[in-house]
Design a protein around this motif. Structure first.
Motif, mmCIF file in Angstrom:
data_model
loop_
_atom_site.group_PDB
_atom_site.id
_atom_site.type_symbol
_atom_site.label_atom_id
_atom_site.label_comp_id
_atom_site.label_asym_id
_atom_site.label_seq_id
_atom_site.Cartn_x
_atom_site.Cartn_y
_atom_site.Cartn_z
ATOM 1 N N LEU A 188 0.826 -1.202 0.000
ATOM 2 C CA LEU A 188 0.000 0.000 0.000
ATOM 3 C C LEU A 188 0.860 1.252 0.000
ATOM 4 N N ALA A 189 1.953 1.220 0.800
ATOM 5 C CA ALA A 189 2.820 2.392 0.842
ATOM 6 C C ALA A 189 3.385 2.676 -0.545
ATOM 7 N N GLY A 190 3.833 1.623 -1.226
ATOM 8 C CA GLY A 190 4.381 1.801 -2.575
ATOM 9 C C GLY A 190 3.354 2.399 -3.507
ATOM 10 N N ALA A 191 2.126 1.836 -3.460
ATOM 11 C CA ALA A 191 1.085 2.297 -4.376
ATOM 12 C C ALA A 191 0.714 3.751 -4.093
ATOM 13 N N LEU A 192 0.593 4.079 -2.795
ATOM 14 C CA LEU A 192 0.222 5.461 -2.454
ATOM 15 C C LEU A 192 1.340 6.433 -2.812
ATOM 16 N N PHE A 193 2.564 6.020 -2.501
ATOM 17 C CA PHE A 193 3.710 6.872 -2.782
ATOM 18 C C PHE A 193 3.804 7.147 -4.280
ATOM 19 N N LYS A 194 3.539 6.121 -5.062
ATOM 20 C CA LYS A 194 3.590 6.307 -6.517
ATOM 21 C C LYS A 194 2.567 7.344 -6.961
ATOM 22 N N ILE A 195 1.370 7.247 -6.385
ATOM 23 C CA ILE A 195 0.332 8.209 -6.771
ATOM 24 C C ILE A 195 0.745 9.624 -6.391
ATOM 25 N N VAL A 196 1.344 9.754 -5.198
ATOM 26 C CA VAL A 196 1.804 11.080 -4.781
ATOM 27 C C VAL A 196 2.852 11.605 -5.761
ATOM 28 N N LEU A 197 3.785 10.735 -6.129
ATOM 29 C CA LEU A 197 4.847 11.162 -7.042
ATOM 30 C C LEU A 197 4.292 11.541 -8.409
ATOM 31 N N VAL A 198 3.347 10.734 -8.886
ATOM 32 C CA VAL A 198 2.741 11.043 -10.177
ATOM 33 C C VAL A 198 2.012 12.377 -10.091
ATOM 34 N N GLY A 199 1.333 12.573 -8.946
ATOM 35 C CA GLY A 199 0.673 13.865 -8.732
ATOM 36 C C GLY A 199 1.677 15.003 -8.773
ATOM 37 N N GLY A 200 2.829 14.769 -8.150
ATOM 38 C CA GLY A 200 3.873 15.784 -8.156
ATOM 39 C C GLY A 200 4.340 16.085 -9.572
ATOM 40 N N MET A 201 4.462 15.041 -10.362
ATOM 41 C CA MET A 201 4.906 15.246 -11.733
ATOM 42 C C MET A 201 3.864 16.052 -12.511
ATOM 43 N N PHE A 202 2.612 15.732 -12.236
ATOM 44 C CA PHE A 202 1.513 16.465 -12.876
ATOM 45 C C PHE A 202 1.610 17.951 -12.553
ATOM 46 N N TRP A 203 1.754 18.207 -11.254
ATOM 47 C CA TRP A 203 1.832 19.573 -10.778
ATOM 48 C C TRP A 203 3.002 20.279 -11.466
ATOM 49 N N LEU A 242 1.124 12.485 -23.009
ATOM 50 C CA LEU A 242 0.711 11.113 -23.300
ATOM 51 C C LEU A 242 1.183 10.172 -22.198
ATOM 52 N N ALA A 243 2.450 10.354 -21.789
ATOM 53 C CA ALA A 243 2.994 9.521 -20.715
ATOM 54 C C ALA A 243 2.158 9.673 -19.452
ATOM 55 N N MET A 244 1.781 10.922 -19.154
ATOM 56 C CA MET A 244 1.025 11.157 -17.931
ATOM 57 C C MET A 244 -0.331 10.470 -17.964
ATOM 58 N N LEU A 245 -0.935 10.463 -19.149
ATOM 59 C CA LEU A 245 -2.242 9.817 -19.280
ATOM 60 C C LEU A 245 -2.155 8.366 -18.820
ATOM 61 N N PHE A 246 -1.151 7.675 -19.331
ATOM 62 C CA PHE A 246 -1.047 6.240 -19.046
ATOM 63 C C PHE A 246 -0.535 5.987 -17.635
ATOM 64 N N VAL A 247 0.427 6.809 -17.208
ATOM 65 C CA VAL A 247 1.007 6.547 -15.893
ATOM 66 C C VAL A 247 -0.016 6.845 -14.796
ATOM 67 N N THR A 248 -0.848 7.847 -15.010
ATOM 68 C CA THR A 248 -1.888 8.137 -14.023
ATOM 69 C C THR A 248 -2.886 6.989 -13.969
ATOM 70 N N LEU A 249 -3.292 6.543 -15.144
ATOM 71 C CA LEU A 249 -4.239 5.436 -15.199
ATOM 72 C C LEU A 249 -3.677 4.220 -14.474
ATOM 73 N N SER A 250 -2.443 3.835 -14.823
ATOM 74 C CA SER A 250 -1.947 2.581 -14.268
ATOM 75 C C SER A 250 -1.628 2.717 -12.788
ATOM 76 N N SER A 251 -1.123 3.872 -12.352
ATOM 77 C CA SER A 251 -0.814 3.947 -10.923
ATOM 78 C C SER A 251 -2.089 4.052 -10.102
ATOM 79 N N GLY A 252 -3.096 4.726 -10.644
ATOM 80 C CA GLY A 252 -4.363 4.799 -9.932
ATOM 81 C C GLY A 252 -5.017 3.434 -9.816
ATOM 82 N N LEU A 253 -5.100 2.760 -10.935
ATOM 83 C CA LEU A 253 -5.756 1.451 -10.906
ATOM 84 C C LEU A 253 -4.916 0.428 -10.143
ATOM 85 N N TRP A 254 -3.601 0.674 -10.086
ATOM 86 C CA TRP A 254 -2.780 -0.275 -9.336
ATOM 87 C C TRP A 254 -3.158 -0.284 -7.863
#
Lengths: 497, 482
Positions: A38-53, A80-92
């Motif tokens: 869970l920590a990995g999955a949440l951390f990834k989402i935070v990082l992806v969010g950071g990249m978005f920002w 394009l990368a963000m589209l897929f990475v957000t999808l996969s990290s969210g669904l992960w």
């Protein structure tokens, strides 16, 4: 090393390192393993969010490592990368919660979750890859770490399915390797660029480029399950339900479809591909896959198998959208990348719930199951209506934009394909819903497990309910600020002159 | 400090230390284990030191005792020798660590002196500057290798060792005849002098033919591979590892060295013949590996197949192709040693290597199987691994030179490799009960295999140094696509 380089690497590491640690954990360390996951999955989402920002504030993220002279391993942010990475990290995250519940008590959990994490690492790499060789690296890595998940149960059928999966995907990988090397010798670069990097090549090379395009699509089409390369997908449904979710929604088929997007838009460039006459055959192939998948789905009694053929059909919507060479159709294809993921993951998790809780594997056993498991079946219903394309659910918008795009591109026949496919979608989903809600339940379910007064474990129930709500939200809030449509418009605007 | 380090004749050390170590091991068997480990570490350090020197100098010629060619003996090192030395040193360290737990007391007494002798012979071979010294080292290498194969002591091992001895002697004999002919017609044995003086003539032609035949026999190129699978499979695991990873590469190195220096000019159809045999080896070895029911035989046939890849570079002939082949050679050494060690672990714990019955044992050996799988990635040539980089370079060379058919062989070889690697891996994912056999595997045996396999994988990401090495002294021509 600053943030611009570190962030893409951290996004990979957020699932890679937990994966490595999980491999080393003894089987009974359930709490540690769950926390790590869970920590990995949440951390990834935070990082992806950071990249978005960061991207919205004009930052550019890129990590580079020289591999061969003139060829680097590149991880890069981009719309394009963000589209897929957000999808996969969210669904992960959703899939991880589900998998923790699903695999309770089963053996080899450390192995399973280890490969599970590696799988997502590979998917993230596929999403962030900045050139074809990096893409190839992670694409092959994905093959290697999904195999252990498919054969996880270790039964003869599972191992047979795993073998078939390997035969298909390794062949696809070899074609991709061959075409990448070939392109590199011609173009001297493999870097993904808006509108492609091949249009400047000499006209005498055009026939060669057409052959290479065919090889690339064949290599990627294996994972995207284009006919006639889809054979592995329905067999792979013997894998545990979270793995099916991963295969069908988060990682594998998506990596194939995503690769086709990259090739058409950022290697060849849609206009160049169109001028070579490559897009129409691709669109035709996609259309044929859409109809074929739906037709086959119609005749499956096994629930997961029906869903699998439905995936064959639905993933090709994405390919169809990008092959129509119209901005609006591309929009439809890209949002379907997300919509199909969210909807299909819901359906597979619901199917998994039926199997885990009541032992139901076949549609003919589903009589009245809606009364026993109302939440699960409600989620399933939303997912199914989304797939059919009923407004105001997410899937409606995919089909809407695909249809508009087809008209825009002057390919009226696509409307018929969409119509026929929607009818078929309805024909294979509505009977399931009817059986589940309106038929009388049997006295005994095939293999019922009791969860007190709840219909099933909350870890199994929560994920599909969340993704079903997401399906609703993606449709209802289609015009809210920061929505998916805006983002995909941005991507599309970079692909067309 | 740096000045002193520059003065050290690093080039001699990788030969001298193993020879001294070997004698000491023979004299003090009780200390053999630590002596060998120490020697392996020292050799690795010396090779690093040599590499550091070569980085500045490019290439290095060292007359032993100050006599100089053509009277004395010269040592010569450039990037190519360095790559081979580094390969031998890394695999050697792995084998020393592995063997420290593998052998029983009486076997160990025989193993350590022989192993270090082989190590010294190998390093001397990679550093020899004349073709007669190459003969001497080759013979020394062959004899120690035969003794090591026979170490297993079973009837099977003795028969294979005897066959290997005959093949090895025959190969050396061919080689020696060729050397004699060359010496007779050119009047020198020094490779650098030969490179300037050799003119095409019937005598030289015959010599090239004899030398190549001898070396190909020792490298086990199809169809002269018949001796390899039984010899490699019946030997004790660390010996199999060093045979497949290092010994067959030695004769390939000599062939390559001569080819680059003066064979190349002798005709292109010979190159095509080598390529053709290589292609046949890739396919035949792969198919045979797929058909095996014993793990060690499977791995041995995989070696036959993988050696074939190296010969595809001959008809391509560009600097790029050589880089690809040498990259493959290097990563194959790491991966194949790891595979044989993994097989050794399985046999050590389970008592057999029947592939169909691997399930219960593999459940007990997750690390070993991880090592096997990681090595498998490189053998299959999937990214990220050294095998992938080698394959990419060879494929690129074959497309650039318009000889795409060699590329097809590369891809087909990859399929076959995937087939036989997953034939083994598939047995991990069963629900067999872990074997109840008593016994525990020493950690060193698992970790040394894993370490080498990891190197094979990391070679697919950190490519700078291995590739830069091949530029030192430009043994294979400069320029990326030359």
């Amino acid at each position: 090393m600053n943030w611009n380089t570190a962030l893409p690497l951290l996004i990979l590491a957020s699932s890679f390192l937990p994966g490595l640690i999980i491999f080393c954990l003894p089987e009974d360390r359930v709490v540690t393993r769950t926390m790590l996951n869970l920590a990995g999955a949440l951390f990834k989402i935070v990082l992806v969010g950071g990249m978005f920002w960061g991207m919205l504030h004009g930052y550019h993220f890129e990590a580079r490592l020289a591999l061969l002279p003139g060829l680097d391993l590149v991880l890069r942010s981009g719309p394009l990368a963000m589209l897929f990475v957000t999808l996969s990290s969210g669904l992960w995250l959703v899939t991880t919660v589900y998998a923790i519940g699903y695999l309770e008590e089963s053996p080899h959990r450390s192995r399973f979750f280890g490969f599970f994490s590696l799988c997502v690492t590979a998917t993230t790499g596929v999403a962030l890859a900045g050139n074809l060789i990096t893409f190839l690296l992670f694409y092959e890595l994905l093959t290697l770490c999904t195999y252990p998940l498919i054969v996880h149960r270790g039964t003869d059928i599972a191992r047979q399915a795993g073998r078939n999966y390997l035969i298909y995907t390794i062949m696809g990988g070899a074609l991709l390797l061959l075409s990448s090397v070939w392109l590199y010798t011609l173009a001297g670069t493999l870097e993904f660029t808006d509108r492609g990097f091949l249009s400047g090549l000499d006209a005498s090379l055009h026939p060669t480029l057409m052959i290479i395009f065919g090889l690339l699509i064949a290599g990627l089409g294996v994972k995207a399950a284009l006919i006639p390369l889809h054979g592995w997908l329905p067999q792979a449904m013997v894998a545990p339900a979270p793995v099916s979710a991963l295969l069908h929604a988060v990682a594998v088929v998506k990596a194939g479809a995503f690769g086709i997007i990259r090739v058409v838009y950022e290697v060849y460039g849609i206009e160049f591909a169109n001028s070579l006459g490559l897009t129409l055959p691709l669109a035709t192939l996609a259309a044929a896959t859409i109809i074929y998948g739906s037709l086959r789905a119609l005749f499956q009694d096994e629930l997961k198998r029906r869903l699998a053929f439905s995936t064959v059909s639905q993933v090709s919507y994405i390919v169809l959208g990008i092959a129509l060479a119209s901005p609006i159709a591309t929009l439809g294809g890209l949002i379907h990348l997300v919509h199909q993921g969210v909807q299909k993951i819901t359906l597979f998790m619901c199917a998994g719930n039926l199997a885990e809780t009541l032992g139901i594997h076949k549609i003919s056993e589903m009589n009245g199951v809606g009364r026993r498991m109302p939440w699960t079946m409600a989620a399933f219903t939303i997912g199914a209506f989304g797939m059919i394309g009923a407004p105001p659910l997410a899937g409606f918008f995919s089909k809407w934009y695909l249809g508009l795009g087809a008209l825009d591109a002057g390919q009226g026949w696509v409307i018929y394909v969409l119509a026929v496919s929607s009818v078929l979608n309805a024909a294979y989903f509505l009977p399931i819903l009817y059986t589940a809600w309106f038929k009388t339940p049997p006295d005994n379910w095939p293999a019922e497990r009791s969860f007190g007064n709840k219909e099933t474990a909350w870890t199994l129930l929560l994920p599909p309910v969340v993704t079903a709500l997401l399906t609703l939200a993606l449709g209802l809030l289609a015009s809210a600020p920061f929505n998916l449509l805006e983002w995909t418009r941005l991507i599309v605007s970079r692909g067309f002159a | 400090m740096a000045l002193i380090l520059e003065q050290v004749p690093w080039i001699v050390m990788p030969i001298i230390f193993p020879l001294i170590g070997s004698m000491l091991c023979f004299l003090f068997p009780a200390k053999a284990k630590s002596l060998s480990l120490l020697t392996s570490l020292v050799v690795l350090t010396c090779v690093t030191g040599l590499g550091w020197q070569l980085k500045a100098l490019g290439s290095l010629r060292y007359p032993i005792g100050g006599w100089g060619a053509p009277l004395g003996i010269d040592l010569y090192a450039d990037g190519l020798s360095l790559l081979m030395l580094l390969m031998a040193a890394l695999v050697g360290l792995g084998i020393s660590i592995y063997s420290s737990s593998y052998f029983s007391r009486d076997k160990a007494n025989h193993f350590w002196p022989l192993w270090l002798l082989l190590c010294g012979a190998l390093n001397a071979l990679f550093l020899s500057a004349d073709i007669f010294n190459l003969y001497v080292t080759l013979e020394l290498l062959g004899l120690t290798a035969v003794a090591l194969v026979a170490l297993a002591g079973s009837a099977n091992a003795l028969i294979s060792a005897m066959r290997y001895l005959l093949v090895s002697l025959l190969g050396s004999l061919f080689y020696l005849l060729g050397v004699a002919l060359i010496y007779h017609s050119v009047g020198s044995l020094d490779i650098a002098i030969l490179a300037q003086r050799v003119e095409p003539s019937p005598a030289v032609w015959t010599a090239v033919g004899l030398i190549s035949t001898g070396l190909l026999l020792k490298t086990a190129l199809f169809p002269m591979h018949f001796w390899l699978p039984p010899a490699h499979a019946s030997a004790p695991a660390p010996v199999s590892a060093l045979m497949s990873a290092l010994v067959v590469k030695a004769s390939f190195y000599i062939l390559l060295r001569m080819w680059l220096e003066f064979f190349q000019t002798q005709g292109g159809s010979f190159a095509n013949l080598l390529g053709l045999l290589g292609a046949a080896a890739v396919l035949w070895g792969g198919i045979q590996a797929l058909r095996q029911t014993r793990l060690k035989l499977l791995i041995a046939y995989s070696t036959v197949s993988q050696l074939g890849y190296l010969f595809l570079a001959f008809p391509l002939g560009t600097s790029l192709a050589w880089k690809g082949a040498l990259y493959m050679l290097f990563s194959h050494a790491m991966a194949k040693a790891a595979m044989f060690m993994a097989a050794g672990n399985i046999q050590f714990l389970g008592g057999h290597d029947r592939i169909a019955e691997l399930g219960p044992i593999t459940q007990r050996l997750p690390l070993t199987l991880t090592a096997f799988a990681l090595a498998g990635i490189s053998i299959m040539g999937l990214p990220p691994s050294g095998g992938f980089i080698g394959k990419w370079l060879l494929l690129q060379a074959s497309i650039e030179s318009g000889q795409w058919w060699w590329g097809i062989i590369l891809l087909l070889g990859g399929f076959l490799a995937a087939g036989y690697v997953f034939k083994v891996i598939g047995h991990v994912f069963t629900h067999d009960e872990p074997t109840s056999q008593a016994g525990k595997l020493p950690a060193t045996m698992e970790w040394s295999a894993l370490g080498l396999a990891l190197i094979a994988v990391l070679l697919g990401i950190f490519t700078y140094w291995p590739l830069a090495m091949l530029e030192m002294g430009s043994p294979i021509g400069t320029g990326y696509s030359g």
